[in-house]
Design a protein around this motif. Structure first.
Motif, PDB file in Angstrom:
ATOM      1  N   MET A 190       0.836  -1.188   0.000  1.00  0.00           N
ATOM      2  CA  MET A 190       0.000   0.000   0.000  1.00  0.00           C
ATOM      3  C   MET A 190       0.881   1.251   0.000  1.00  0.00           C
ATOM      4  SD  MET A 190      -3.001  -1.141  -0.203  1.00  0.00           S
ATOM      5  CE  MET A 190      -4.003  -2.586   0.112  1.00  0.00           C
ATOM      6  N   SER A 191       0.388   2.322  -0.631  1.00  0.00           N
ATOM      7  CA  SER A 191       1.209   3.511  -0.829  1.00  0.00           C
ATOM      8  C   SER A 191       0.466   4.765  -0.398  1.00  0.00           C
ATOM      9  CB  SER A 191       1.591   3.653  -2.311  1.00  0.00           C
ATOM     10  OG  SER A 191       2.289   2.529  -2.771  1.00  0.00           O
ATOM     11  N   LYS A 192       1.260   5.822  -0.204  1.00  0.00           N
ATOM     12  CA  LYS A 192       0.718   7.160  -0.054  1.00  0.00           C
ATOM     13  C   LYS A 192       1.004   7.896  -1.357  1.00  0.00           C
ATOM     14  CE  LYS A 192       0.799  11.338   2.784  1.00  0.00           C
ATOM     15  NZ  LYS A 192       1.383  12.008   3.977  1.00  0.00           N
ATOM     16  N   ILE A 193      -0.056   8.344  -2.007  1.00  0.00           N
ATOM     17  CA  ILE A 193       0.064   8.972  -3.321  1.00  0.00           C
ATOM     18  C   ILE A 193      -0.452  10.406  -3.249  1.00  0.00           C
ATOM     19  CG2 ILE A 193      -0.685   8.882  -5.733  1.00  0.00           C
ATOM     20  CD1 ILE A 193      -1.041   5.844  -5.375  1.00  0.00           C
ATOM     21  N   LYS A 194       0.327  11.312  -3.812  1.00  0.00           N
ATOM     22  CA  LYS A 194      -0.100  12.708  -3.917  1.00  0.00           C
ATOM     23  C   LYS A 194      -0.154  13.094  -5.387  1.00  0.00           C
ATOM     24  CE  LYS A 194       2.075  14.214   0.436  1.00  0.00           C
ATOM     25  NZ  LYS A 194       3.060  15.179   1.023  1.00  0.00           N
ATOM     26  N   ILE A 222     -14.917  13.016  -7.738  1.00  0.00           N
ATOM     27  CA  ILE A 222     -14.413  13.913  -8.780  1.00  0.00           C
ATOM     28  C   ILE A 222     -13.618  15.020  -8.107  1.00  0.00           C
ATOM     29  CG2 ILE A 222     -15.018  15.443 -10.684  1.00  0.00           C
ATOM     30  CD1 ILE A 222     -17.654  13.859 -10.941  1.00  0.00           C
ATOM     31  N   ILE A 223     -12.370  15.177  -8.518  1.00  0.00           N
ATOM     32  CA  ILE A 223     -11.447  16.120  -7.877  1.00  0.00           C
ATOM     33  C   ILE A 223     -11.382  17.398  -8.701  1.00  0.00           C
ATOM     34  CG2 ILE A 223      -9.077  16.461  -7.082  1.00  0.00           C
ATOM     35  CD1 ILE A 223      -8.868  13.319  -7.126  1.00  0.00           C
ATOM     36  N   LEU A 224     -11.876  18.489  -8.143  1.00  0.00           N
ATOM     37  CA  LEU A 224     -11.873  19.780  -8.819  1.00  0.00           C
ATOM     38  C   LEU A 224     -10.934  20.698  -8.052  1.00  0.00           C
ATOM     39  CD1 LEU A 224     -13.486  20.472 -11.363  1.00  0.00           C
ATOM     40  CD2 LEU A 224     -15.101  21.718  -9.932  1.00  0.00           C
ATOM     41  N   ASN A 225      -9.664  20.687  -8.427  1.00  0.00           N
ATOM     42  CA  ASN A 225      -8.633  21.429  -7.698  1.00  0.00           C
ATOM     43  C   ASN A 225      -8.068  22.576  -8.513  1.00  0.00           C
ATOM     44  OD1 ASN A 225      -8.883  19.815  -5.485  1.00  0.00           O
ATOM     45  ND2 ASN A 225      -6.868  18.871  -5.623  1.00  0.00           N
ATOM     46  N   LEU A 226      -7.327  23.441  -7.819  1.00  0.00           N
ATOM     47  CA  LEU A 226      -6.542  24.489  -8.447  1.00  0.00           C
ATOM     48  C   LEU A 226      -5.064  24.142  -8.327  1.00  0.00           C
ATOM     49  CD1 LEU A 226      -8.415  27.655  -7.112  1.00  0.00           C
ATOM     50  CD2 LEU A 226      -8.644  26.586  -9.360  1.00  0.00           C
ATOM     51  N   ASN A 227      -4.216  24.890  -9.012  1.00  0.00           N
ATOM     52  CA  ASN A 227      -2.778  24.637  -8.939  1.00  0.00           C
ATOM     53  C   ASN A 227      -2.300  24.643  -7.493  1.00  0.00           C
ATOM     54  OD1 ASN A 227      -2.460  24.516 -11.746  1.00  0.00           O
ATOM     55  ND2 ASN A 227      -2.154  26.723 -11.915  1.00  0.00           N
ATOM     56  N   GLY A 228      -1.534  23.630  -7.133  1.00  0.00           N
ATOM     57  CA  GLY A 228      -0.963  23.553  -5.794  1.00  0.00           C
ATOM     58  C   GLY A 228      -1.802  22.791  -4.788  1.00  0.00           C
ATOM     59  N   GLN A 229      -3.105  22.603  -5.044  1.00  0.00           N
ATOM     60  CA  GLN A 229      -3.947  21.846  -4.114  1.00  0.00           C
ATOM     61  C   GLN A 229      -3.688  20.352  -4.310  1.00  0.00           C
ATOM     62  OE1 GLN A 229      -7.946  23.232  -5.002  1.00  0.00           O
ATOM     63  NE2 GLN A 229      -7.776  24.896  -3.518  1.00  0.00           N
ATOM     64  N   VAL A 230      -3.350  19.679  -3.220  1.00  0.00           N
ATOM     65  CA  VAL A 230      -2.884  18.294  -3.291  1.00  0.00           C
ATOM     66  C   VAL A 230      -4.032  17.327  -3.024  1.00  0.00           C
ATOM     67  CG1 VAL A 230      -1.280  16.594  -2.345  1.00  0.00           C
ATOM     68  CG2 VAL A 230      -0.590  19.002  -2.522  1.00  0.00           C
ATOM     69  N   ALA A 231      -4.199  16.366  -3.936  1.00  0.00           N
ATOM     70  CA  ALA A 231      -5.112  15.246  -3.709  1.00  0.00           C
ATOM     71  C   ALA A 231      -4.284  14.088  -3.165  1.00  0.00           C
ATOM     72  CB  ALA A 231      -5.804  14.856  -5.016  1.00  0.00           C
ATOM     73  N   THR A 232      -4.566  13.678  -1.942  1.00  0.00           N
ATOM     74  CA  THR A 232      -3.776  12.653  -1.260  1.00  0.00           C
ATOM     75  C   THR A 232      -4.564  11.356  -1.154  1.00  0.00           C
ATOM     76  OG1 THR A 232      -2.625  14.344   0.035  1.00  0.00           O
ATOM     77  CG2 THR A 232      -2.497  12.086   0.835  1.00  0.00           C
ATOM     78  N   PHE A 233      -3.934  10.255  -1.569  1.00  0.00           N
ATOM     79  CA  PHE A 233      -4.550   8.930  -1.483  1.00  0.00           C
ATOM     80  C   PHE A 233      -3.700   8.060  -0.560  1.00  0.00           C
ATOM     81  CE2 PHE A 233      -5.488  10.803  -5.562  1.00  0.00           C
ATOM     82  CZ  PHE A 233      -6.816  10.496  -5.811  1.00  0.00           C
ATOM     83  N   VAL A 234      -4.348   7.447   0.407  1.00  0.00           N
ATOM     84  CA  VAL A 234      -3.674   6.498   1.294  1.00  0.00           C
ATOM     85  C   VAL A 234      -4.416   5.173   1.193  1.00  0.00           C
ATOM     86  CG1 VAL A 234      -3.021   5.942   3.667  1.00  0.00           C
ATOM     87  CG2 VAL A 234      -2.861   8.312   2.851  1.00  0.00           C
TER      88      VAL A 234
END
Length: 549
Positions: free
Chosen positions: A1-5, A406-418
């Motif tokens: 299992m991983s931590k993904i950004k 659904i990920i609606l982000n702006l530049n620099g906002q991190v989506a983190t998956f664990v």
């Protein structure tokens, strides 16, 4: 299992400057590194790139930069990045690296870190791997990248359309896409630029019929074709129609000529090289003249011709000028001015209607088909203005995806998956624009732009005076020079009063053996600036030059 950004250093809520980061535990994978064309408010700026401080700070963990295709919005920042991170490995397909190599060599940047990849050949990076898949776009050898992790695949599309008629170097491998989808896709990053357009982009990207009509309509007239050199598919459409006539082609610019001849030699373009003429034929009636924009200055070459600065060609009244490249957001004003200037010269104008003839970007049905093939758990709209990202979200909702996925982000906002689950960490990575002006390395900064704005709006006033080095007495001046502020001959009294005020300030700040130069400069800027504003309602930039002899 991983931590993904997953996050973006550029490309969200904007057109161009695409740069996406996927961080899997300690490994960093970078997808694309593009530039953005400056709008009319970026005075003197040649192009804009993402701030890549994050890569400089973590360069030991970066496994590579993976380029989807050879367009500046996706690879135009690489030359600047390599100046700071020369050891960075750049991965791309044959045509993409050939285009990049030409640009790097022009800037005298080593190309030994370029790594050529083949579609559908996996690259191993420890427990992770990269798998490129062929996609259809306006340039050959375009690919999307699958990043395989222990928690599932992450797929970044780059730019794409679905068109079964496009083959060879432009063909999408639908089978490979479906295969990846069956293996399990954790997150799909898909472009958004045409998300609000209904249906498929194909066949609205095909322009052969319009090109044929233009050639027939302006038979026995010289035609100037303005096009981006990286749009090989549209150049191929033009060349295919030219081959049905007795016309010859003249290519303006060594860079464009080299790119086209190389593409012909590498079989990316099918054209008879004997039909390509020299600059001696540029004035012939029945010739097609190809003109390309420089990467950092849209319309730069056609503007030079319009202004009469090009030593090889001038626009005549019986010429036809065709604009076959898209107009990017923020450049509409400049484009309109170019069209007006050409019309004033009496030449014929032809443009490709943008509503009817689309660039090769995914419309809503293309996006839905990609979603259907990938079947991702999470969906991340990228590459477009925020309204485009929202439209892409609506497409995903219509497809049946859950809104929370659904990920609606702006530049620099991190989506983190664990462990494959999206967490709300609210982590932000610093992002910014770097404004590039000419060959000057580094960011020119907002203060420089502000000065340029002030100069363009109100002009400049220079106050000069000469003092005796020993006695500190005024020997000459103060004299006032202006540029772009007022017409001096009609405002002699205004200038004289400003000179009197400046002289008074200088005299008041002279002491025996000492002159307070800082106080003189601040008081002249304050009092003379206020006087000018009271009289003209303008605020020119005021420079003070005082020398001792």
């Amino acid at each position: 299992m991983s931590k993904i950004k997953i996050f973006s250093l550029g490309g969200l809520n904007e057109i161009g400057k695409n740069m996406y980061i996927v961080e899997v535990d300690q490994d960093i994978f970078v997808f694309d590194a593009g530039l953005k064309y400056p709008d009319d408010n970026n005075l003197g700026v040649d192009y804009i790139i993402p701030n890549y401080d994050y890569l400089k700070q973590n360069k030991a963990r970066v496994k590579g930069l993976f380029i989807t295709h050879g367009h500046d919005q996706h690879m135009g920042a690489i030359a600047d990045i390599l100046l700071d991170i020369p050891e960075l490995k750049i991965y791309g397909t044959t045509f993409t690296l050939q285009t990049l190599k030409e640009e790097l060599e022009n800037d005298n940047i080593p190309t030994n870190n370029l790594v050529e990849i083949k579609p559908h050949k996996k690259l191993e990076f420890g427990s992770n791997s990269i798998f490129p898949i062929s996609l259809t776009h306006a340039v050959p050898d375009a690919v999307g990248y699958v990043l395989y992790t222990t928690d599932g695949a992450i797929f970044y599309t780059g730019n794409f359309v679905f068109d079964p008629t496009m083959s060879d170097f432009y063909k999408t491998d639908v089978g490979k896409l479906a295969y990846v989808g069956k293996q399990g896709v954790l997150c799909l990053l898909s472009e958004s630029m045409y998300a609000d357009k209904k249906g498929f982009t194909s066949p609205n990207h095909r322009t052969s019929t319009l090109i044929r009509e233009i050639l027939y309509k302006h038979n026995n007239e010289r035609i100037l074709f303005n096009i981006f050199k990286a749009q090989l598919y549209r150049i191929q459409e033009l060349f295919t129609e030219v081959m049905k006539t007795n016309r010859r082609v003249v290519i303006m610019g060594k860079g464009l000529e080299k790119s086209i001849l190389t593409a012909i030699d590498m079989k990316y373009i099918d054209f008879d090289k004997s039909r390509i003429g020299t600059l001696k034929e540029v004035e012939d009636k029945n010739v097609i003249v190809l003109i390309s924009d420089e990467r950092e200055k849209p319309f730069s070459n056609i503007k030079r011709i319009i202004r009469g600065y090009d030593k090889f060609i001038k626009i005549n009244q019986d010429d036809t000028v065709v604009f076959a490249s898209p107009v990017y957001d923020g450049m509409e004003k400049s484009f309109t001015k170019v069209l007006d200037d050409i019309a004033a010269m009496g030449a014929n104008l032809e443009t490709f209607p943008t509503k009817k003839y689309l660039s090769l970007h995914a419309s809503s049905e293309d996006l839905m088909l990609m979603l259907d093939l990938m079947k991702p758990t999470y969906y991340f709209p990228v590459d477009g203005e925020y309204r485009n990202q929202v439209a892409n979200k609506e497409v995903a909702l219509q497809f049946g995806m859950k809104e929370e996925n659904i990920i609606l982000n702006l530049n620099g906002q991190v989506a983190t998956f664990v462990n494959g689950k999206l967490l709300d960490t609210k982590e932000i990575v610093k992002t910014d624009d770097i404004l590039i002006d000419g060959k000057t390395p580094g960011d020119i900064g907002e203060l420089v732009l502000k000065d340029r704005e002030m100069l363009s709006d109100n002009g400049i006033v220079i106050v000069t005076a000469t003092l005796d080095k020993l006695t500190k007495q005024v020997l000459a001046g103060p004299e006032i020079l202006t540029r772009g502020f007022i017409y001096v001959k009609e405002n002699i009294d205004l200038i004289k009063e400003a000179e009197r005020l400046s002289g008074e300030i200088i005299e008041n700040n002279i002491r025996p053996h000492y002159v307070d130069f800082n106080k003189i400069k601040s008081e002249i800027r304050d009092r003379v600036g206020k006087y000018f504003y009271d009289q003209t309602e303008c605020k020119p930039m005021i420079l003070i030059v005082i020398q001792e002899v």
